[in-house]
Scaffold this motif. Structure first.
Motif, PDB file in Angstrom:
ATOM      1  N   GLY A 244       0.817  -1.206   0.000  1.00  0.00           N
ATOM      2  CA  GLY A 244       0.000   0.000   0.000  1.00  0.00           C
ATOM      3  C   GLY A 244       0.850   1.254   0.000  1.00  0.00           C
ATOM      4  N   ALA A 245       0.259   2.365   0.410  1.00  0.00           N
ATOM      5  CA  ALA A 245       0.956   3.659   0.392  1.00  0.00           C
ATOM      6  C   ALA A 245       2.117   3.668   1.380  1.00  0.00           C
ATOM      7  CB  ALA A 245      -0.022   4.778   0.718  1.00  0.00           C
ATOM      8  N   ILE A 246       3.175   4.388   1.023  1.00  0.00           N
ATOM      9  CA  ILE A 246       4.329   4.563   1.912  1.00  0.00           C
ATOM     10  C   ILE A 246       4.130   5.877   2.652  1.00  0.00           C
ATOM     11  CG2 ILE A 246       6.848   4.716   2.054  1.00  0.00           C
ATOM     12  CD1 ILE A 246       5.773   1.999   1.119  1.00  0.00           C
ATOM     13  N   TRP A 247       3.561   5.789   3.853  1.00  0.00           N
ATOM     14  CA  TRP A 247       3.228   6.980   4.646  1.00  0.00           C
ATOM     15  C   TRP A 247       4.466   7.598   5.267  1.00  0.00           C
ATOM     16  CZ3 TRP A 247      -1.470   8.353   3.464  1.00  0.00           C
ATOM     17  CH2 TRP A 247      -2.436   7.390   3.168  1.00  0.00           C
ATOM     18  N   LEU A 248       4.395   8.897   5.534  1.00  0.00           N
ATOM     19  CA  LEU A 248       5.523   9.621   6.122  1.00  0.00           C
ATOM     20  C   LEU A 248       5.400   9.762   7.633  1.00  0.00           C
ATOM     21  CD1 LEU A 248       6.082  12.473   3.494  1.00  0.00           C
ATOM     22  CD2 LEU A 248       6.877  10.101   3.460  1.00  0.00           C
ATOM     23  N   ASN A 249       4.252   9.463   8.208  1.00  0.00           N
ATOM     24  CA  ASN A 249       4.075   9.506   9.662  1.00  0.00           C
ATOM     25  C   ASN A 249       4.432   8.151  10.260  1.00  0.00           C
ATOM     26  OD1 ASN A 249       3.028  12.032   9.130  1.00  0.00           O
ATOM     27  ND2 ASN A 249       1.345  11.835  10.591  1.00  0.00           N
ATOM     28  N   ALA A 250       5.233   8.172  11.314  1.00  0.00           N
ATOM     29  CA  ALA A 250       5.721   6.923  11.914  1.00  0.00           C
ATOM     30  C   ALA A 250       4.596   6.066  12.490  1.00  0.00           C
ATOM     31  CB  ALA A 250       6.750   7.239  13.003  1.00  0.00           C
ATOM     32  N   ASP A 251       3.487   6.694  12.907  1.00  0.00           N
ATOM     33  CA  ASP A 251       2.399   5.901  13.471  1.00  0.00           C
ATOM     34  C   ASP A 251       1.565   5.204  12.395  1.00  0.00           C
ATOM     35  OD1 ASP A 251       1.297   8.225  12.489  1.00  0.00           O
ATOM     36  OD2 ASP A 251      -0.058   8.560  14.179  1.00  0.00           O
ATOM     37  N   MET A 252       1.829   5.503  11.117  1.00  0.00           N
ATOM     38  CA  MET A 252       1.125   4.828  10.025  1.00  0.00           C
ATOM     39  C   MET A 252       2.040   3.888   9.246  1.00  0.00           C
ATOM     40  SD  MET A 252      -1.478   7.790   8.653  1.00  0.00           S
ATOM     41  CE  MET A 252      -2.304   6.677   7.502  1.00  0.00           C
ATOM     42  N   LEU A 253       3.339   4.111   9.335  1.00  0.00           N
ATOM     43  CA  LEU A 253       4.329   3.214   8.734  1.00  0.00           C
ATOM     44  C   LEU A 253       5.608   3.350   9.550  1.00  0.00           C
ATOM     45  CD1 LEU A 253       4.704   1.385   6.057  1.00  0.00           C
ATOM     46  CD2 LEU A 253       6.155   3.276   5.308  1.00  0.00           C
ATOM     47  N   SER A 254       6.128   2.236  10.027  1.00  0.00           N
ATOM     48  CA  SER A 254       7.307   2.312  10.897  1.00  0.00           C
ATOM     49  C   SER A 254       8.515   2.843  10.129  1.00  0.00           C
ATOM     50  CB  SER A 254       7.634   0.924  11.455  1.00  0.00           C
ATOM     51  OG  SER A 254       8.205   0.102  10.444  1.00  0.00           O
ATOM     52  N   PRO A 255       9.434   3.526  10.826  1.00  0.00           N
ATOM     53  CA  PRO A 255      10.659   3.994  10.170  1.00  0.00           C
ATOM     54  C   PRO A 255      11.436   2.867   9.500  1.00  0.00           C
ATOM     55  CG  PRO A 255      10.394   5.102  12.274  1.00  0.00           C
ATOM     56  CD  PRO A 255       9.317   4.051  12.201  1.00  0.00           C
ATOM     57  N   TYR A 256      11.376   1.669  10.091  1.00  0.00           N
ATOM     58  CA  TYR A 256      12.071   0.535   9.469  1.00  0.00           C
ATOM     59  C   TYR A 256      11.472   0.207   8.102  1.00  0.00           C
ATOM     60  CZ  TYR A 256      13.553  -4.199   8.416  1.00  0.00           C
ATOM     61  OH  TYR A 256      14.046  -5.304   7.768  1.00  0.00           O
ATOM     62  N   GLU A 257      10.148   0.141   8.024  1.00  0.00           N
ATOM     63  CA  GLU A 257       9.495  -0.159   6.746  1.00  0.00           C
ATOM     64  C   GLU A 257       9.741   0.962   5.738  1.00  0.00           C
ATOM     65  OE1 GLU A 257       5.487  -2.561   7.477  1.00  0.00           O
ATOM     66  OE2 GLU A 257       5.735  -0.935   8.932  1.00  0.00           O
ATOM     67  N   PHE A 258       9.766   2.204   6.215  1.00  0.00           N
ATOM     68  CA  PHE A 258      10.085   3.346   5.353  1.00  0.00           C
ATOM     69  C   PHE A 258      11.502   3.195   4.806  1.00  0.00           C
ATOM     70  CE2 PHE A 258      11.623   7.762   4.791  1.00  0.00           C
ATOM     71  CZ  PHE A 258      10.613   8.276   3.996  1.00  0.00           C
ATOM     72  N   TRP A 259      12.442   2.866   5.682  1.00  0.00           N
ATOM     73  CA  TRP A 259      13.844   2.666   5.284  1.00  0.00           C
ATOM     74  C   TRP A 259      13.932   1.560   4.239  1.00  0.00           C
ATOM     75  CZ3 TRP A 259      17.653  -1.037   5.179  1.00  0.00           C
ATOM     76  CH2 TRP A 259      18.973  -0.604   5.161  1.00  0.00           C
ATOM     77  N   GLN A 260      13.214   0.461   4.482  1.00  0.00           N
ATOM     78  CA  GLN A 260      13.252  -0.672   3.560  1.00  0.00           C
ATOM     79  C   GLN A 260      12.723  -0.304   2.176  1.00  0.00           C
ATOM     80  OE1 GLN A 260      14.225  -3.792   3.169  1.00  0.00           O
ATOM     81  NE2 GLN A 260      15.353  -3.794   5.088  1.00  0.00           N
ATOM     82  N   PHE A 261      11.712   0.552   2.110  1.00  0.00           N
ATOM     83  CA  PHE A 261      11.180   0.989   0.819  1.00  0.00           C
ATOM     84  C   PHE A 261      12.294   1.600  -0.030  1.00  0.00           C
ATOM     85  CE2 PHE A 261       9.632   4.570  -1.742  1.00  0.00           C
ATOM     86  CZ  PHE A 261       8.774   3.906  -2.606  1.00  0.00           C
ATOM     87  N   TRP A 262      13.095   2.453   0.573  1.00  0.00           N
ATOM     88  CA  TRP A 262      14.172   3.108  -0.168  1.00  0.00           C
ATOM     89  C   TRP A 262      15.330   2.147  -0.427  1.00  0.00           C
ATOM     90  CZ3 TRP A 262      12.880   7.499  -2.352  1.00  0.00           C
ATOM     91  CH2 TRP A 262      11.818   8.220  -1.797  1.00  0.00           C
ATOM     92  N   ARG A 263      15.588   1.263   0.526  1.00  0.00           N
ATOM     93  CA  ARG A 263      16.654   0.254   0.325  1.00  0.00           C
ATOM     94  C   ARG A 263      16.319  -0.659  -0.852  1.00  0.00           C
ATOM     95  NH1 ARG A 263      19.341  -3.098  -1.110  1.00  0.00           N
ATOM     96  NH2 ARG A 263      20.872  -4.418  -0.067  1.00  0.00           N
ATOM     97  N   ASN A 264      15.039  -0.866  -1.127  1.00  0.00           N
ATOM     98  CA  ASN A 264      14.617  -1.759  -2.204  1.00  0.00           C
ATOM     99  C   ASN A 264      14.451  -1.042  -3.549  1.00  0.00           C
ATOM    100  OD1 ASN A 264      14.547  -3.848  -0.365  1.00  0.00           O
ATOM    101  ND2 ASN A 264      12.364  -3.596   0.084  1.00  0.00           N
ATOM    102  N   THR A 265      14.947   0.186  -3.643  1.00  0.00           N
ATOM    103  CA  THR A 265      14.867   0.935  -4.900  1.00  0.00           C
ATOM    104  C   THR A 265      15.502   0.151  -6.045  1.00  0.00           C
ATOM    105  OG1 THR A 265      14.903   3.075  -3.777  1.00  0.00           O
ATOM    106  CG2 THR A 265      15.644   3.060  -6.050  1.00  0.00           C
ATOM    107  N   THR A 266      14.864   0.185  -7.205  1.00  0.00           N
ATOM    108  CA  THR A 266      15.419  -0.450  -8.402  1.00  0.00           C
ATOM    109  C   THR A 266      16.740   0.217  -8.778  1.00  0.00           C
ATOM    110  OG1 THR A 266      13.164  -0.879  -9.169  1.00  0.00           O
ATOM    111  CG2 THR A 266      14.921  -1.049 -10.808  1.00  0.00           C
ATOM    112  N   ASP A 267      17.700  -0.574  -9.228  1.00  0.00           N
ATOM    113  CA  ASP A 267      19.037  -0.056  -9.550  1.00  0.00           C
ATOM    114  C   ASP A 267      18.968   1.189 -10.423  1.00  0.00           C
ATOM    115  OD1 ASP A 267      19.780  -2.333  -8.215  1.00  0.00           O
ATOM    116  OD2 ASP A 267      20.925  -3.220  -9.870  1.00  0.00           O
ATOM    117  N   ALA A 268      18.109   1.158 -11.443  1.00  0.00           N
ATOM    118  CA  ALA A 268      18.054   2.250 -12.424  1.00  0.00           C
ATOM    119  C   ALA A 268      17.542   3.555 -11.831  1.00  0.00           C
ATOM    120  CB  ALA A 268      17.171   1.835 -13.605  1.00  0.00           C
ATOM    121  N   ASP A 269      16.891   3.504 -10.664  1.00  0.00           N
ATOM    122  CA  ASP A 269      16.307   4.710 -10.062  1.00  0.00           C
ATOM    123  C   ASP A 269      17.190   5.355  -9.001  1.00  0.00           C
ATOM    124  OD1 ASP A 269      13.895   4.656 -11.522  1.00  0.00           O
ATOM    125  OD2 ASP A 269      13.045   3.162 -10.164  1.00  0.00           O
TER     126      ASP A 269
END
Length: 417
Positions: A244-269
């Motif tokens: 689902g959406a990658i929220w910017l508030n920690a109470d809606m998405l944990s900082p760890y999950e937020f970090w993982q979203f960026w860690r999983n960026t496609t190489d080309a991006d």
């Protein structure tokens, strides 16, 4: 871009990839050189948090302030009651005043992390358009403002035209939205000397309307600037993930999950996202983005750390990286993983492993969890889960249970004392 910008703000917008269109680039550039330019972006209060799709324009406001100008964050307390129809297939659900106020409170928490608010020349200010829209007299508004809008022209805007071409209903309520947004620009110009409205390229028509209206009724010389609507290199809309959406508030998405979203960026991006979502120097963004093979993972970790530090703070970014290393490199549990805490009463009769995946946020529904399990994508404590009906009880949670969906999404299930 053939024009060579003189102001720091336009130069940064151009070289880092923020600039899509501008109504008068040279005129805006000259205004930015002459003195402090107040500029705004509007945000309708449709959720309790901003998400990653909003982050590009939040960074635009941050760069505006860092180059000596005044950002204005406009909360759509009034326009949210109407709903922006731009490029939507159906009308937004209407929210009541209490829900709108609650959403605004949640969104304000994000802006405070990226901008400095105050009374100084370049300090940000927070406005709510309910302040001037709620008290409008309908007949006066039609006579003084509505008369400047041509229905023929309004129907020609792509955001409206695309809806009508698909023979999808566009309510009169939504049709008024572009008039209200145009009027916002006039009011912010009158009240705060605002010279610039910015937004995603889907807002071009609304922005141009505001400029035209301000010229007609306030004799104002103002500007519009849009940013590109981003998709990832594999064609997905920026900010969306399997969960689902990658929220910017920690109470809606944990900082760890937020970090993982960026860690999983496609190489080309990676290189492009470093320029847009971090403040690293351009040379460093280009160097990191050019890495190949396993070395690009170093760039992805830097991207995740930089973006998470801006949004959640350095400590949260460091904790997320530590947890990721424990989970992926050492096979541990990781103290910062998203955690579902259950009371013994919650599972007194047992709970299926499929339902645990749903409750832990790793599946959207029981059907989704069963599909994940049948396709071999579910693991519990690193062992494959093969039976969606397997029951978990309090005895199974004497130690934390690690659930894994796919290769990179994890959560812990614990038992409360």
């Amino acid at each position: 871009m053939t024009y060579s910008p003189k102001s720091d703000f336009i130069r940064i917008m151009a070289e880092r990839g923020f600039l899509a269109d501008c109504t008068d680039l040279q005129g805006l550039d000259e205004a930015l050189i002459k003195g402090v330019v107040p500029a705004y972006i509007g945000y309708d209060a449709t959720a309790k948090s901003l998400h990653v799709g909003h982050l590009l324009n939040v960074m635009v406001l941050r760069w505006l302030q860092k180059t000596g100008h005044r950002p204005i964050t406009l909360m759509g307390g009034g326009t949210t009651k109407v709903g922006d129809p731009s490029f939507r297939s159906e009308e937004r659900p209407l929210l009541d005043a209490a829900a709108i106020d609650s959403n605004i409170n949640g969104m304000q928490q994000v802006f405070a992390k990226y901008l400095t608010y105050g009374d100084g020349p370049s300090d940000a200010i927070m406005l709510n358009n309910a302040e001037w829209l709620d008290g409008l007299n309908y007949l006066d508004f039609l006579r003084d403002v509505g008369r400047h809008f041509s229905v023929n022209r309004m129907l020609s805007f792509e955001s409206v035209k695309s809806r009508l071409d698909r023979e999808q209903s566009l309510s009169f309520l939504e049709f008024n939205y572009m008039i209200l947004q145009a009027y916002d620009f006039v009011e912010i110009y009158r009240r705060h000397g605002c010279l610039l409205q910015m937004g995603g390229s889907d807002q071009w028509g609304n922005i141009v309307n505001g400029i035209d209206l301000a010229r007609r009724i306030a004799d104002a010389e103002i500007f519009g600037l849009t940013t590109p609507l981003l998709t990832t290199s594999d064609g997905r809309k920026m900010g969306k993930s399997q969960g689902g959406a990658i929220w910017l508030n920690a109470d809606m998405l944990s900082p760890y999950e937020f970090w993982q979203f960026w860690r999983n960026t496609t190489d080309a991006d990676v290189g492009r996202f470093l320029k847009l979502y971090t403040e690293l120097p351009m040379d460093e963004c280009n160097r990191l983005g050019a890495l190949e093979g396993s070395e690009i993972n170093t760039a992805k970790i830097i991207l995740a750390n930089e973006v998470t530090t801006l949004c959640h703070g350095l400590e949260a970014a460091q904790a997320a990286e530590t947890t990721a290393r424990e989970v992926f490199e050492k096979g541990g549990l990781g103290a910062d993983l998203p955690t579902l805490s259950l009371a013994a009463a919650d599972i007194s009769d047992g709970m299926s492993i499929a339902q645990l995946f749903v409750r832990a946020g790793l599946a959207k529904s029981g059907k989704d969890a069963k599909r994940l399990i049948s396709e071999g994508g579910a693991r519990a404590n690193d062992a494959p889960v093969t039976d969606a009906g397997q029951m978990i009880n309090a005895g199974d949670l004497q130690a934390p249970l690690k659930l894994t969906a796919g290769k990179k999404r994890h959560a812990l299930v614990t038992l409360r004392a």
